[in-house]
Design an enzyme around this catalytic site. Structure first.
Site, PDB file in Angstrom:
ATOM      1  N   ARG A 168      -7.729   0.330  10.370  1.00  0.00           N
ATOM      2  CA  ARG A 168      -7.323   0.976  11.623  1.00  0.00           C
ATOM      3  C   ARG A 168      -7.787   0.218  12.859  1.00  0.00           C
ATOM      4  O   ARG A 168      -6.995   0.040  13.812  1.00  0.00           O
ATOM      5  CB  ARG A 168      -7.807   2.428  11.639  1.00  0.00           C
ATOM      6  CG  ARG A 168      -6.853   3.366  10.918  1.00  0.00           C
ATOM      7  CD  ARG A 168      -7.360   4.774  10.827  1.00  0.00           C
ATOM      8  NE  ARG A 168      -6.351   5.641  10.210  1.00  0.00           N
ATOM      9  CZ  ARG A 168      -6.619   6.743   9.544  1.00  0.00           C
ATOM     10  NH1 ARG A 168      -7.867   7.156   9.410  1.00  0.00           N
ATOM     11  NH2 ARG A 168      -5.649   7.464   9.022  1.00  0.00           N
TER      12      ARG A 168
ATOM     13  N   PHE B 144       0.873  -1.178   0.000  1.00  0.00           N
ATOM     14  CA  PHE B 144       0.000   0.000   0.000  1.00  0.00           C
ATOM     15  C   PHE B 144       0.908   1.224   0.000  1.00  0.00           C
ATOM     16  O   PHE B 144       1.581   1.501   1.000  1.00  0.00           O
ATOM     17  CB  PHE B 144      -0.874  -0.041   1.251  1.00  0.00           C
ATOM     18  CG  PHE B 144      -1.926   1.024   1.371  1.00  0.00           C
ATOM     19  CD1 PHE B 144      -3.135   0.904   0.709  1.00  0.00           C
ATOM     20  CD2 PHE B 144      -1.729   2.128   2.192  1.00  0.00           C
ATOM     21  CE1 PHE B 144      -4.132   1.860   0.853  1.00  0.00           C
ATOM     22  CE2 PHE B 144      -2.708   3.091   2.352  1.00  0.00           C
ATOM     23  CZ  PHE B 144      -3.920   2.956   1.668  1.00  0.00           C
TER      24      PHE B 144
ATOM     25  N   SER C 295       1.431  12.043   7.399  1.00  0.00           N
ATOM     26  CA  SER C 295       0.136  12.177   8.057  1.00  0.00           C
ATOM     27  C   SER C 295      -0.856  12.977   7.222  1.00  0.00           C
ATOM     28  O   SER C 295      -2.053  12.725   7.263  1.00  0.00           O
ATOM     29  CB  SER C 295       0.316  12.838   9.430  1.00  0.00           C
ATOM     30  OG  SER C 295       1.123  12.031  10.260  1.00  0.00           O
TER      31      SER C 295
ATOM     32  N   GLU D  85      -0.339   4.164   9.580  1.00  0.00           N
ATOM     33  CA  GLU D  85      -1.771   4.307   9.290  1.00  0.00           C
ATOM     34  C   GLU D  85      -2.381   5.472  10.064  1.00  0.00           C
ATOM     35  O   GLU D  85      -3.543   5.431  10.481  1.00  0.00           O
ATOM     36  CB  GLU D  85      -2.519   2.996   9.554  1.00  0.00           C
ATOM     37  CG  GLU D  85      -2.135   1.903   8.576  1.00  0.00           C
ATOM     38  CD  GLU D  85      -3.002   0.677   8.674  1.00  0.00           C
ATOM     39  OE1 GLU D  85      -4.215   0.819   8.913  1.00  0.00           O
ATOM     40  OE2 GLU D  85      -2.473  -0.436   8.498  1.00  0.00           O
TER      41      GLU D  85
ATOM     42  N   PRO E 266       7.775  11.430   1.287  1.00  0.00           N
ATOM     43  CA  PRO E 266       8.697  12.150   2.182  1.00  0.00           C
ATOM     44  C   PRO E 266       8.078  13.394   2.803  1.00  0.00           C
ATOM     45  O   PRO E 266       8.339  13.710   3.969  1.00  0.00           O
ATOM     46  CB  PRO E 266       9.871  12.498   1.265  1.00  0.00           C
ATOM     47  CG  PRO E 266       9.854  11.431   0.231  1.00  0.00           C
ATOM     48  CD  PRO E 266       8.401  11.127  -0.011  1.00  0.00           C
TER      49      PRO E 266
END
Length: 395
Positions: free
Chosen positions: A252, A115, A124, A373, A120
């Site tokens: 999650r 995935f 988030s 994640e 870079p």
């Protein structure tokens, strides 16, 4: 949502998974080379039918698998999870040709998935992706998504060329294919991202492994005008962010399950150690401070487990509050596991820091889930956003 409990068949299945992990998967994991895909381990997950189950069950089953495997073999848990994370967009959004070519190979453990979302400068903040999918003037983009199986070269003229870099990608650079998210519309934020299925042997795609605190490979990918066509799109052009977020909403809570499995393993090791260890004229368990510490570890582990199960059940029932619940479950469980494993190390003393000790292994493994994640801070942001959205909607 009603109080949650597993039925007897689920409890028995979890026990069976823990035994399989200890007896059949742990030996293969021990033979693996850190920083590289353990293909025999992935193949064994396929032979056991666990990879196929990734595509035939819901979020709760995924959580039960991840928690149970993590209890006895974190490497097997992670190998299973990465297959699911990389291939779920193909299962949920792929064309018939994409699904028929890749999913059977993923399920049998002969093809490794990845995935590829982070960059870079966009970890988030996934909406800030900079990998460019630039239109190819020579391509006609007339593919209908139902053609022949993907090959090294696209089946038809390239519609886009992917240029840029991905970083912190699990299973890179050793995966056989990547779910890649690239910007097709500049300046459009989350609304200008498209998901692509990119085979690893596509011209212009190269990768480099990173030396990370991880037993599985994590690397960077460089895209040098990598050709992709309409047949490589997952979902719809410019709607790839939904593909990414839908995948993360499913996985999650299961990251939380991974964390709960590690926490339970650390708790059980601590119970055994404190019951047997002589100290101050008795056993460690006889010291009130130790007993209270163990009680706190158990309390937090069970609370995290229940939140994970509740979030997974909400996903399976298509509840409207899945994003918030998934974020809460991932946040609480990963932070809890860090606390429980750290407490277990403290109660074991120096022996827990010896290479090869279960807690030394868990201490290294437990840190990363608080970042990947979506870091804990990102989960708090999602939770707050959902709370205010619900307030404004009058819920």
């Amino acid at each position: 949502m009603p109080a949650f409990s597993l039925d007897p068949s689920q409890t028995a299945w979890c026990a069976e998974l823990r035994d399989l992990a200890a007896e059949r998967l742990r030996p293969l994991a021990d033979k693996g080379e850190p920083g590289h895909v353990n293909r025999p381990l992935v193949a064994e997950l396929g032979r056991l039918g666990l990879l196929e189950r990734l595509f035939a069950s819901g979020a709760l089953d995924l959580c039960l698998m991840r928690e149970s495997l993590a209890y006895a073999c974190t490497e097997a848990e992670t190998a299973l999870a990465l297959q699911g994370l990389g291939a779920h967009p193909v299962h949920a959004h792929g064309t018939r040709a994409q699904r028929e070519h890749w999913l059977p190979r993923v399920a049998e453990g002969s093809a490794v998935a990845a995935f590829a979302l982070s960059e870079p400068g966009a970890g988030s903040d996934a909406a800030a992706l900079e990998l460019r999918a630039e239109g190819d003037a020579a391509g006609d983009g007339d593919g209908d998504g139902e053609g022949e199986s993907p090959a090294a070269e696209p089946d038809g003229p390239a519609r886009w060329r992917l240029t840029g870099e991905k970083c912190w990608i699990s299973n890179a650079p050793e995966a056989d294919f990547y779910t890649v998210f690239a910007r097709t519309t500049p300046g459009a934020g989350a609304r200008g991202v498209t998901a692509f299925l990119v085979p690893a042997d596509r011209p212009g795609l190269t990768g480099t492994g990173l030396d990370m605190l991880s037993p599985h490979p994590i690397g960077s990918l460089t895209f040098d005008a990598v050709p992709v066509t309409a047949d490589d799109v997952l979902g719809e052009p410019d709607r790839g962010f939904r593909v990414a977020m839908g995948t993360l909403n499913l996985f999650r809570p299961s990251v939380g399950a991974f964390a709960v499995g590690m926490a339970q393993a650390a708790l059980d090791a601590t119970l055994a150690h404190t019951a047997e260890r002589d100290a101050f004229g008795g056993k460690l368990r006889d010291l009130q401070t130790v007993a209270h510490q163990v009680a706190e570890m158990a309390l937090r582990t069970e609370a995290a487990r229940l939140m994970v199960y509740a979030a997974a059940t909400a996903y399976d029932e298509k509840a409207p509050d899945v994003p918030g619940r998934a974020a809460m479950a991932k946040l609480l469980a990963t932070e809890t596991a860090q606390y429980v494993v750290d407490s277990a190390v403290q109660l074991h003393g120096a022996r827990a820091l010896r290479h090869g000790h279960l807690l030394e292994h868990l201490y290294r493994e437990v840190r990363a889930p608080r970042i990947y994640e979506g870091a804990s801070e990102v989960q708090r942001g999602i939770i707050a956003k959902e709370l205010y959205k619900n307030m404004e909607a009058g819920q």
